[in-house]
Design an enzyme around this catalytic site. Structure first.
Site, PDB file in Angstrom:
ATOM      1  N   HIS A   1     -13.408 -41.806   2.208  1.00  0.00           N
ATOM      2  CA  HIS A   1     -14.322 -42.286   1.164  1.00  0.00           C
ATOM      3  C   HIS A   1     -15.465 -41.298   0.913  1.00  0.00           C
ATOM      4  O   HIS A   1     -15.760 -40.435   1.736  1.00  0.00           O
ATOM      5  CB  HIS A   1     -14.904 -43.648   1.553  1.00  0.00           C
ATOM      6  CG  HIS A   1     -15.742 -43.590   2.803  1.00  0.00           C
ATOM      7  ND1 HIS A   1     -17.050 -43.158   2.814  1.00  0.00           N
ATOM      8  CD2 HIS A   1     -15.449 -43.902   4.083  1.00  0.00           C
ATOM      9  CE1 HIS A   1     -17.526 -43.204   4.039  1.00  0.00           C
ATOM     10  NE2 HIS A   1     -16.582 -43.650   4.842  1.00  0.00           N
TER      11      HIS A   1
ATOM     12  N   GLU B   1     -12.305 -48.870   8.995  1.00  0.00           N
ATOM     13  CA  GLU B   1     -12.867 -47.915   9.949  1.00  0.00           C
ATOM     14  C   GLU B   1     -12.809 -48.485  11.365  1.00  0.00           C
ATOM     15  O   GLU B   1     -12.714 -49.703  11.570  1.00  0.00           O
ATOM     16  CB  GLU B   1     -14.322 -47.607   9.559  1.00  0.00           C
ATOM     17  CG  GLU B   1     -15.056 -46.636  10.476  1.00  0.00           C
ATOM     18  CD  GLU B   1     -14.416 -45.268  10.588  1.00  0.00           C
ATOM     19  OE1 GLU B   1     -13.271 -45.192  11.082  1.00  0.00           O
ATOM     20  OE2 GLU B   1     -15.066 -44.278  10.202  1.00  0.00           O
TER      21      GLU B   1
END
Length: 270
Positions: free
Chosen positions: A11, A89
């Site tokens: 990202h 994550e």
């Protein structure tokens, strides 16, 4: 045999990234202004690649990055994104929201390296690796459901490797990437995009190389291969599946490149 590509992207930057604060799963923020520009840049870099499938972590920073990439793509505007919590994550437990330096201090106090240390309430590396393995199983099945065994490839340099891995050194592929957006895609007609997170990507690449005997580009250094992925860094792998008695079996996986950031060269403060 079914061959397809996986383009793996971290990202864009968030304010937490800029401030060197851990996000993990508990801190779910949007991109910073710089992060949005990074996502625009990687979207422009990949704009002519016809992605067949898009898989995204369901955290906001990954979703926003993927949306910007697809908006810039000449083939994929409006394409469905599959939001998958398996791509989240690594969880950092009580360290989330705190400075990265705090995690290092906690690891030092425990007598461990920062990479191997698991803060209270966090995920171990093995737990994240297992999560990635679960994603691969779902990912392979979805690709086959959508494309069948029609994704045949004439791409050269695909090295056969066992899916289970045998602890031997990974084979080396016979080409060097040239820095182009379509590197490694010649002869491959099915392309998947995955947008997720930095620590997750490092663990995923280690699994592909250490456990699945992924073949590597000529001359690549392990320090480069396993280095931290920059915001919107790009990695690419070519998978070949064969049909087993109980489902798809990984025949080979080849790394084209990791952590590429060519698209950021013209961005200020990137």
């Amino acid at each position: 045999m079914f061959t397809f590509s996986l383009t793996l992207i971290r990202h864009g930057e968030t304010q937490y990234n800029r401030d060197k604060l851990l996000q993990g799963q508990g801190v779910d923020t949007l991109l910073s202004e710089t992060g949005s520009r990074q996502a625009e840049a990687v979207g422009q870099y990949l704009r002519d690649l016809p992605f067949s499938n898009v898989f995204v972590s369901n955290l906001q920073r990954a979703c926003q990055t993927a949306e910007i990439i697809l908006r810039n793509n000449t083939h994929c505007s409006g394409m469905e994104m599959v939001l998958d919590p398996l791509l989240r994550e690594r969880g950092f437990g009580i360290a989330e929201g705190r400075p990265k330096e705090h995690l290092k201090n906690m690891a030092n106090a425990a007598g461990q390296s920062c990479r191997d240390y698991t803060p209270p309430g966090g995920e171990t590396i093995d737990q994240v690796r297992l999560r990635f393995k679960k994603f691969l199983k779902v990912f392979f099945q979805r690709m086959l459901e959508d494309h069948g065994w029609s994704g045949l490839s004439a791409a050269a340099g695909l090295t056969e490797a066992g899916a289970a891995g045998n602890g031997t050194t990974a084979a080396v592929s016979d080409f060097a990437p040239g820095g182009l957006a379509d590197d490694g895609l010649q002869g491959v007609s099915v392309h998947a995009l995955v947008v997720c997170h930095g620590a997750y990507i490092r663990i995923a690449i280690r699994h592909l190389v250490e456990d699945l005997d992924c073949s590597l580009p000529v001359g690549v250094k392990m320090s480069q291969l396993f280095s931290p992925c920059p915001n919107t860094g790009i990695s690419r792998f070519i998978f070949t599946l064969s049909q087993g008695a109980s489902g798809p079996v990984l025949s080979s996986v080849r790394c084209v490149f990791t952590n590429r950031k060519d698209h950021l060269e013209n961005l200020k403060d990137a």
